[in-house]
Enzyme design. Structure first.
Site, PDB file in Angstrom:
ATOM      1  N   THR A 294      27.502  61.751  26.731  1.00  0.00           N
ATOM      2  CA  THR A 294      28.699  61.059  26.244  1.00  0.00           C
ATOM      3  C   THR A 294      29.195  60.020  27.248  1.00  0.00           C
ATOM      4  O   THR A 294      29.845  59.054  26.858  1.00  0.00           O
ATOM      5  CB  THR A 294      29.830  62.072  25.979  1.00  0.00           C
TER       6      THR A 294
ATOM      7  N   GLY B  33      17.332  69.536  42.201  1.00  0.00           N
ATOM      8  CA  GLY B  33      16.533  69.148  41.041  1.00  0.00           C
ATOM      9  C   GLY B  33      16.622  70.123  39.884  1.00  0.00           C
ATOM     10  O   GLY B  33      15.777  70.109  38.997  1.00  0.00           O
TER      11      GLY B  33
ATOM     12  N   GLY C 157      19.253  70.231  37.854  1.00  0.00           N
ATOM     13  CA  GLY C 157      20.277  69.719  36.953  1.00  0.00           C
ATOM     14  C   GLY C 157      21.669  70.158  37.364  1.00  0.00           C
ATOM     15  O   GLY C 157      22.606  70.088  36.570  1.00  0.00           O
TER      16      GLY C 157
ATOM     17  N   SER D   3      22.743  68.329  42.941  1.00  0.00           N
ATOM     18  CA  SER D   3      22.708  68.371  44.410  1.00  0.00           C
ATOM     19  C   SER D   3      22.874  66.969  44.978  1.00  0.00           C
ATOM     20  O   SER D   3      23.359  66.803  46.102  1.00  0.00           O
ATOM     21  CB  SER D   3      21.398  68.985  44.897  1.00  0.00           C
TER      22      SER D   3
ATOM     23  N   GLU E 275      24.442  55.981  44.460  1.00  0.00           N
ATOM     24  CA  GLU E 275      23.322  56.540  43.691  1.00  0.00           C
ATOM     25  C   GLU E 275      22.710  55.476  42.760  1.00  0.00           C
ATOM     26  O   GLU E 275      21.493  55.378  42.621  1.00  0.00           O
ATOM     27  CB  GLU E 275      23.781  57.777  42.900  1.00  0.00           C
TER      28      GLU E 275
ATOM     29  N   ASP F 108      29.033  63.398  37.602  1.00  0.00           N
ATOM     30  CA  ASP F 108      28.687  64.346  38.662  1.00  0.00           C
ATOM     31  C   ASP F 108      29.625  64.200  39.854  1.00  0.00           C
ATOM     32  O   ASP F 108      30.121  65.183  40.411  1.00  0.00           O
ATOM     33  CB  ASP F 108      27.247  64.111  39.150  1.00  0.00           C
TER      34      ASP F 108
HETATM   35  P1  ADP Z   1      20.033  67.035  41.073  1.00  0.00           P
HETATM   36  O1  ADP Z   1      21.137  66.118  41.482  1.00  0.00           O
HETATM   37  O2  ADP Z   1      20.148  67.472  39.654  1.00  0.00           O
HETATM   38  O3  ADP Z   1      19.847  68.198  41.985  1.00  0.00           O
HETATM   39  P2  ADP Z   1      18.527  64.683  41.682  1.00  0.00           P
HETATM   40  O4  ADP Z   1      17.119  64.289  41.445  1.00  0.00           O
HETATM   41  O5  ADP Z   1      19.603  63.799  41.176  1.00  0.00           O
HETATM   42  O6  ADP Z   1      18.684  66.183  41.136  1.00  0.00           O
HETATM   43  O7  ADP Z   1      18.762  64.823  43.242  1.00  0.00           O
HETATM   44  C1  ADP Z   1      17.930  65.650  44.018  1.00  0.00           C
HETATM   45  C2  ADP Z   1      17.549  64.922  45.273  1.00  0.00           C
HETATM   46  O8  ADP Z   1      18.697  64.785  46.140  1.00  0.00           O
HETATM   47  C3  ADP Z   1      16.539  65.673  46.107  1.00  0.00           C
HETATM   48  O9  ADP Z   1      15.238  65.384  45.674  1.00  0.00           O
HETATM   49  C4  ADP Z   1      16.806  65.116  47.499  1.00  0.00           C
HETATM   50  O10 ADP Z   1      16.208  63.862  47.659  1.00  0.00           O
HETATM   51  C5  ADP Z   1      18.316  64.906  47.478  1.00  0.00           C
HETATM   52  N1  ADP Z   1      19.055  66.029  48.067  1.00  0.00           N
HETATM   53  C6  ADP Z   1      20.020  66.758  47.467  1.00  0.00           C
HETATM   54  N2  ADP Z   1      20.501  67.708  48.304  1.00  0.00           N
HETATM   55  C7  ADP Z   1      19.823  67.582  49.473  1.00  0.00           C
HETATM   56  C8  ADP Z   1      19.850  68.290  50.729  1.00  0.00           C
HETATM   57  N3  ADP Z   1      20.688  69.292  50.948  1.00  0.00           N
HETATM   58  N4  ADP Z   1      19.003  67.885  51.693  1.00  0.00           N
HETATM   59  C9  ADP Z   1      18.152  66.857  51.467  1.00  0.00           C
HETATM   60  N5  ADP Z   1      18.089  66.181  50.308  1.00  0.00           N
HETATM   61  C10 ADP Z   1      18.898  66.518  49.321  1.00  0.00           C
HETATM   62 MG    MG Z   2      21.544  64.198  40.601  1.00  0.00          MG
END
Ligand code: ADP
Ligand code: MG
Length: 368
Positions: free
Chosen positions: A19, A105, A107, A110, A143, A155
């Site tokens: 949305t 990763g 969802g 992170s 981002e 997010d």
């Molecule tokens: P999501 O946000 O759903 O977890 P994303 O693909 O948007 O998936 O983001 C994940 C990416 O963010 C990871 O592949 C890494 O590059 C980065 N990331 C997130 N948290 C960390 C962390 N604690 N240390 C290192 N990289 C991180």
């Molecule tokens: Mg993400």
């Protein structure tokens, strides 16, 4: 300048999928899982970034970094330095040390947790005094334009505005966040997350295709975003479209916005269990009209419902990721077990399951 540790939560979206880029509404909540970024300022303008996450090498860059300088995980950190400067905010170099228990990763965002943890720490270190929505937008820009992921602001808004016992009503058109009470404990309920560990390899392309369909439909209907049609009868709107696929895409967006607003009304009235059918309807709409589900996701939703969940749906962009199930607290183990058994029967990788409650948003702590 003192050393500051910023921390920010992952998030899960209770309801309101796809949305945001249609000017609509969503209802995410901040998770108890958090990312911490210890930021120790340096006088020489250099930034080093390291993380405890496996496979994250330590990266060094200049505080005046530009998109393209840094890739991989540290791009999320460098992007925050870049985005702050682009918004006219001066920050020093720093040693940034990251630690997290947000699953990556899955969802659960992170990436926004990482950006927001670094950002709130830098805000404090440099004495910027930025407001929470302003910081969410700076993190989103990092981002979008530094990392290169074309995501909405949901997010980051959830990570910045989350609260104990609250979900966040994110309105993409107004770019606002409003706390909505959601006391699962008091209602004897729990929110079970089933991380299916399935990721669709074409997810990025499909995301772009859904966005393009919505833009095409909005153009045909003569509005800038589909949100402008929210007050009209859904059937009357979709009947104006000639293409069956566009009709179904629009029906998902309009009915999903309506489900979010209905969920807000029920939560405000303290009727938490009554939101359950809306979650299940949302899943059917994503599966049949928006076509963003995946076999693992559908099996998880069905197994959860069969094991006694009150409502269940996929959460996040789609094609895999996590399912949420609203359950009576004492049923959460049985529902998790039901999902595991169904996955085994289907030959899928064992899912991760855990129970969450809405938790507090990003914050800082100054080291002594
Ligand atoms: P999501 O946000 O759903 O977890 P994303 O693909 O948007 O998936 O983001 C994940 C990416 O963010 C990871 O592949 C890494 O590059 C980065 N990331 C997130 N948290 C960390 C962390 N604690 N240390 C290192 N990289 C991180
Ligand atoms: Mg993400």
């Amino acid at each position: 300048m003192n050393t500051v540790t910023g921390s920010a939560p992952g998030r899960v979206n209770l309801i309101g999928e796809h949305t945001d880029y249609n000017g609509g509404v969503a209802l995410p909540l901040a998770l108890p899982h958090r990312t911490r970024a210890r930021v120790q300022p340096r006088a020489d303008g250099v930034v080093t970034a390291s993380s405890s996450a496996p496979g994250s090498s330590t990266v060094t860059f200049d505080r005046a970094t530009q998109p393209g300088d840094v890739d991989g995980w540290a791009a999320y950190v460098a992007g925050v330095f870049w985005s702050l400067r682009e918004s006219g905010h001066e920050v020093p170099g720093a040693d940034v040390v990251v630690d997290s228990d947000v699953p990556r990763g899955a969802g659960l965002s992170s990436s926004a947790a990482l950006e927001c943890a670094v950002l709130v720490a830098l805000d404090r270190v440099a004495g910027l005094g930025l407001d929470r929505t302003g910081m969410a937008l700076i993190a989103q820009r990092a981002e979008n334009d530094y990392v290169g992921a074309p995501t909405g602001a949901m997010d980051q808004m959830a990570a910045m505005h989350g609260g104990d016992g609250q979900v966040v009503l994110f309105d993409a058109r107004a770019v606002s966040a409003q706390p909505i009470p959601c006391d699962l404990d008091a209602a004897g309920l729990a929110l079970l997350i089933i991380d299916t560990r399935a990721a669709h390899s074409h997810a990025d392309g499909e995301y772009g295709a859904r966005r393009a369909s919505c833009e095409e439909a909005a153009a045909q209907l003569g509005v800038s975003t589909l949100r402008a049609l929210q007050e009209q009868q859904v059937d009357a709107v979709v009947d104006r479209l000639g293409d069956d696929v566009l009709r179904r895409r629009v029906r998902h967006i309009l009915t999903e916005n309506a489900r979010v607003l209905r969920t807000v009304d029920l939560l405000r009235a303290g009727k938490v269990p009554d939101i359950a059918p809306l979650l299940t309807e949302s899943h059917a709409s994503m599966r049949d009209d928006y076509e963003i589900s995946a076999p693992e996701v559908d099996v998880a939703v069905e197994a959860a419902m069969q094991a006694g969940a009150l409502g269940a749906r996929m959460t996040g962009g789609g094609f895999g990721g996590s399912v949420i199930a609203l359950v009576d607290r004492e049923r959460s183990d049985a529902v998790a077990e039901g999902a595991r058994t169904a996955f085994e029967r289907n030959g899928f990788t064992e899912p991760h399951t855990f129970v969450v409650v809405p938790a507090v948003g990003a914050g800082v702590q100054e080291d002594q």
